[in-house]
Design a protein around this motif. Structure first.
Motif, PDB file in Angstrom:
ATOM      1  N   GLY A 165      25.176  -5.200  33.744  1.00  0.00           N
ATOM      2  CA  GLY A 165      24.072  -5.805  34.474  1.00  0.00           C
ATOM      3  C   GLY A 165      24.362  -6.999  35.350  1.00  0.00           C
ATOM      4  N   ALA A 166      25.627  -7.388  35.501  1.00  0.00           N
ATOM      5  CA  ALA A 166      25.948  -8.573  36.313  1.00  0.00           C
ATOM      6  C   ALA A 166      26.098  -8.220  37.794  1.00  0.00           C
ATOM      7  N   ARG A 167      25.881  -9.238  38.643  1.00  0.00           N
ATOM      8  CA  ARG A 167      26.062  -9.053  40.085  1.00  0.00           C
ATOM      9  C   ARG A 167      27.365  -9.672  40.566  1.00  0.00           C
ATOM     10  N   ILE A 168      28.174 -10.191  39.653  1.00  0.00           N
ATOM     11  CA  ILE A 168      29.417 -10.871  40.012  1.00  0.00           C
ATOM     12  C   ILE A 168      30.627 -10.055  39.556  1.00  0.00           C
ATOM     13  N   GLY A 169      31.778 -10.391  40.079  1.00  0.00           N
ATOM     14  CA  GLY A 169      33.040  -9.776  39.684  1.00  0.00           C
ATOM     15  C   GLY A 169      33.081  -8.284  39.960  1.00  0.00           C
ATOM     16  N   LEU A 170      33.939  -7.604  39.213  1.00  0.00           N
ATOM     17  CA  LEU A 170      34.050  -6.154  39.371  1.00  0.00           C
ATOM     18  C   LEU A 170      32.740  -5.471  39.024  1.00  0.00           C
ATOM     19  N   MET A 171      31.990  -6.070  38.089  1.00  0.00           N
ATOM     20  CA  MET A 171      30.702  -5.486  37.699  1.00  0.00           C
ATOM     21  C   MET A 171      29.776  -5.384  38.906  1.00  0.00           C
ATOM     22  N   VAL A 212      22.387  -3.619  31.543  1.00  0.00           N
ATOM     23  CA  VAL A 212      21.906  -4.080  30.233  1.00  0.00           C
ATOM     24  C   VAL A 212      22.486  -5.465  29.993  1.00  0.00           C
ATOM     25  N   MET A 213      21.608  -6.470  29.820  1.00  0.00           N
ATOM     26  CA  MET A 213      22.087  -7.839  29.681  1.00  0.00           C
ATOM     27  C   MET A 213      21.241  -8.618  28.674  1.00  0.00           C
ATOM     28  N   PRO A 214      21.911  -9.351  27.780  1.00  0.00           N
ATOM     29  CA  PRO A 214      21.174 -10.208  26.841  1.00  0.00           C
ATOM     30  C   PRO A 214      20.483 -11.343  27.594  1.00  0.00           C
ATOM     31  N   ASP A 215      19.336 -11.729  27.091  1.00  0.00           N
ATOM     32  CA  ASP A 215      18.567 -12.790  27.737  1.00  0.00           C
ATOM     33  C   ASP A 215      19.397 -14.050  27.978  1.00  0.00           C
ATOM     34  N   VAL A 265      21.537 -13.821  31.162  1.00  0.00           N
ATOM     35  CA  VAL A 265      20.934 -13.492  32.456  1.00  0.00           C
ATOM     36  C   VAL A 265      21.309 -14.534  33.503  1.00  0.00           C
ATOM     37  N   GLU A 266      21.144 -15.791  33.190  1.00  0.00           N
ATOM     38  CA  GLU A 266      21.509 -16.851  34.141  1.00  0.00           C
ATOM     39  C   GLU A 266      23.019 -17.065  34.200  1.00  0.00           C
ATOM     40  N   ARG A 267      23.664 -17.088  33.058  1.00  0.00           N
ATOM     41  CA  ARG A 267      25.104 -17.362  33.005  1.00  0.00           C
ATOM     42  C   ARG A 267      25.925 -16.321  33.755  1.00  0.00           C
ATOM     43  N   GLU A 268      25.587 -15.051  33.593  1.00  0.00           N
ATOM     44  CA  GLU A 268      26.333 -13.984  34.254  1.00  0.00           C
ATOM     45  C   GLU A 268      25.727 -13.597  35.594  1.00  0.00           C
ATOM     46  N   GLN A 269      24.674 -14.271  35.958  1.00  0.00           N
ATOM     47  CA  GLN A 269      24.026 -13.991  37.231  1.00  0.00           C
ATOM     48  C   GLN A 269      23.621 -12.516  37.325  1.00  0.00           C
ATOM     49  N   ALA A 270      22.606 -12.189  36.589  1.00  0.00           N
ATOM     50  CA  ALA A 270      22.112 -10.815  36.514  1.00  0.00           C
ATOM     51  C   ALA A 270      21.832 -10.240  37.895  1.00  0.00           C
ATOM     52  N   HIS A 271      22.050  -8.968  38.016  1.00  0.00           N
ATOM     53  CA  HIS A 271      21.807  -8.228  39.260  1.00  0.00           C
ATOM     54  C   HIS A 271      20.365  -7.724  39.210  1.00  0.00           C
ATOM     55  N   PHE A 272      19.517  -8.299  40.033  1.00  0.00           N
ATOM     56  CA  PHE A 272      18.097  -7.931  40.012  1.00  0.00           C
ATOM     57  C   PHE A 272      17.758  -6.835  41.021  1.00  0.00           C
ATOM     58  N   ILE A 326      17.730  -3.756  31.894  1.00  0.00           N
ATOM     59  CA  ILE A 326      17.205  -3.826  30.537  1.00  0.00           C
ATOM     60  C   ILE A 326      17.668  -5.140  29.927  1.00  0.00           C
ATOM     61  N   ARG A 327      16.722  -5.975  29.559  1.00  0.00           N
ATOM     62  CA  ARG A 327      17.044  -7.245  28.897  1.00  0.00           C
ATOM     63  C   ARG A 327      16.942  -7.049  27.391  1.00  0.00           C
ATOM     64  N   VAL A 328      17.976  -7.524  26.686  1.00  0.00           N
ATOM     65  CA  VAL A 328      18.037  -7.371  25.240  1.00  0.00           C
ATOM     66  C   VAL A 328      18.252  -8.734  24.595  1.00  0.00           C
ATOM     67  N   ALA A 329      18.143  -8.777  23.274  1.00  0.00           N
ATOM     68  CA  ALA A 329      18.207 -10.055  22.549  1.00  0.00           C
ATOM     69  C   ALA A 329      19.618 -10.611  22.393  1.00  0.00           C
ATOM     70  N   ASN A 330      20.628  -9.734  22.235  1.00  0.00           N
ATOM     71  CA  ASN A 330      21.976 -10.234  21.946  1.00  0.00           C
ATOM     72  C   ASN A 330      23.036  -9.214  22.344  1.00  0.00           C
ATOM     73  N   MET A 331      24.307  -9.583  22.147  1.00  0.00           N
ATOM     74  CA  MET A 331      25.418  -8.720  22.542  1.00  0.00           C
ATOM     75  C   MET A 331      25.465  -7.428  21.732  1.00  0.00           C
ATOM     76  N   HIS A 332      25.123  -7.474  20.467  1.00  0.00           N
ATOM     77  CA  HIS A 332      25.118  -6.259  19.655  1.00  0.00           C
ATOM     78  C   HIS A 332      24.101  -5.261  20.199  1.00  0.00           C
ATOM     79  N   GLU A 333      22.926  -5.758  20.536  1.00  0.00           N
ATOM     80  CA  GLU A 333      21.896  -4.887  21.097  1.00  0.00           C
ATOM     81  C   GLU A 333      22.316  -4.365  22.472  1.00  0.00           C
ATOM     82  N   ARG A 334      23.025  -5.189  23.235  1.00  0.00           N
ATOM     83  CA  ARG A 334      23.514  -4.767  24.550  1.00  0.00           C
ATOM     84  C   ARG A 334      24.435  -3.559  24.410  1.00  0.00           C
ATOM     85  N   LYS A 335      25.419  -3.669  23.525  1.00  0.00           N
ATOM     86  CA  LYS A 335      26.377  -2.574  23.352  1.00  0.00           C
ATOM     87  C   LYS A 335      25.701  -1.319  22.816  1.00  0.00           C
TER      88      LYS A 335
END
Length: 180
Positions: free
Chosen positions: A40-46, A63-66, A69-76, A82-91
């Protein structure tokens, strides 16, 4: 149409070949009618991967944990974020939304995701194809190590064979399509 989960870096890496490969894979996924599932990021190879898939008319699910969203600069601009609660839920969400898995060059997060989904396959939790996009032999040392684990009796050849590898997006997608 299949949904292909791609694990890859949120950084671009040190050489343009990695960015070019991400763009080529995104385009190839869209041209083959596959939906991209990724972090779900808009930066880097992602970001390069997602943008290429979108520009080629493809569908992209991020798919990005809440908390990232700001830290990885989500791709809107995705088809769906899909926003999820944590990394386990993301995977788990990425895995549930995928029919196959590809790992491109990346760092520890990419490695962790790859090995977890491969372990899930080994344990019989899924029977989805998995592959490494081995750009410029990025994964060569890992593949040698994995073959050594087979030779030393710590990994069954059948388990090693679950992980396909190819050096181009087209070759890897063709290998994975055989089993989709």
């Amino acid at each position: 149409m299949s949904r292909i989960c791609v694990y890859l870096g949120s950084r671009e890496g040190s050489r343009p070949i990695f960015r070019q490969a991400a763009q080529a894979l995104g385009t190839a996924l869209a041209e083959r009618g596959h939906t991209l599932v990724y972090g779900g990021a808009r930066i880097g190879l992602m970001g390069e991967l997602a943008n290429a898939a979108l520009e080629a008319g493809g569908s992209v699910i991020g798919v990005m944990p809440d908390h990232l969203v700001e830290r990885e600069q989500a791709h809107f601009g995705l088809t769906e974020l899909i926003r999820v609660a944590n990394m386990h839920e993301r995977k788990a969400t990425m895995a549930a939304n995928a029919d196959a898995f590809i790992a491109m060059p990346g760092g520890i997060g990419t490695f962790e995701e790859l090995f977890e989904i491969w372990t899930w396959g080994y344990l019989g939790l899924h029977e989805k194809p998995m592959g490494l996009l081995n750009i410029d032999d990025f994964y060569g040392p890992l593949l040698t190590f994995l073959d050594s684990t087979v030779a030393n009796g710590f990994l069954a050849q059948a388990t090693r064979d679950m992980l396909q590898d190819a050096q181009t997006p087209q070759a890897l997608l063709s290998a994975l399509d055989i089993r989709l």
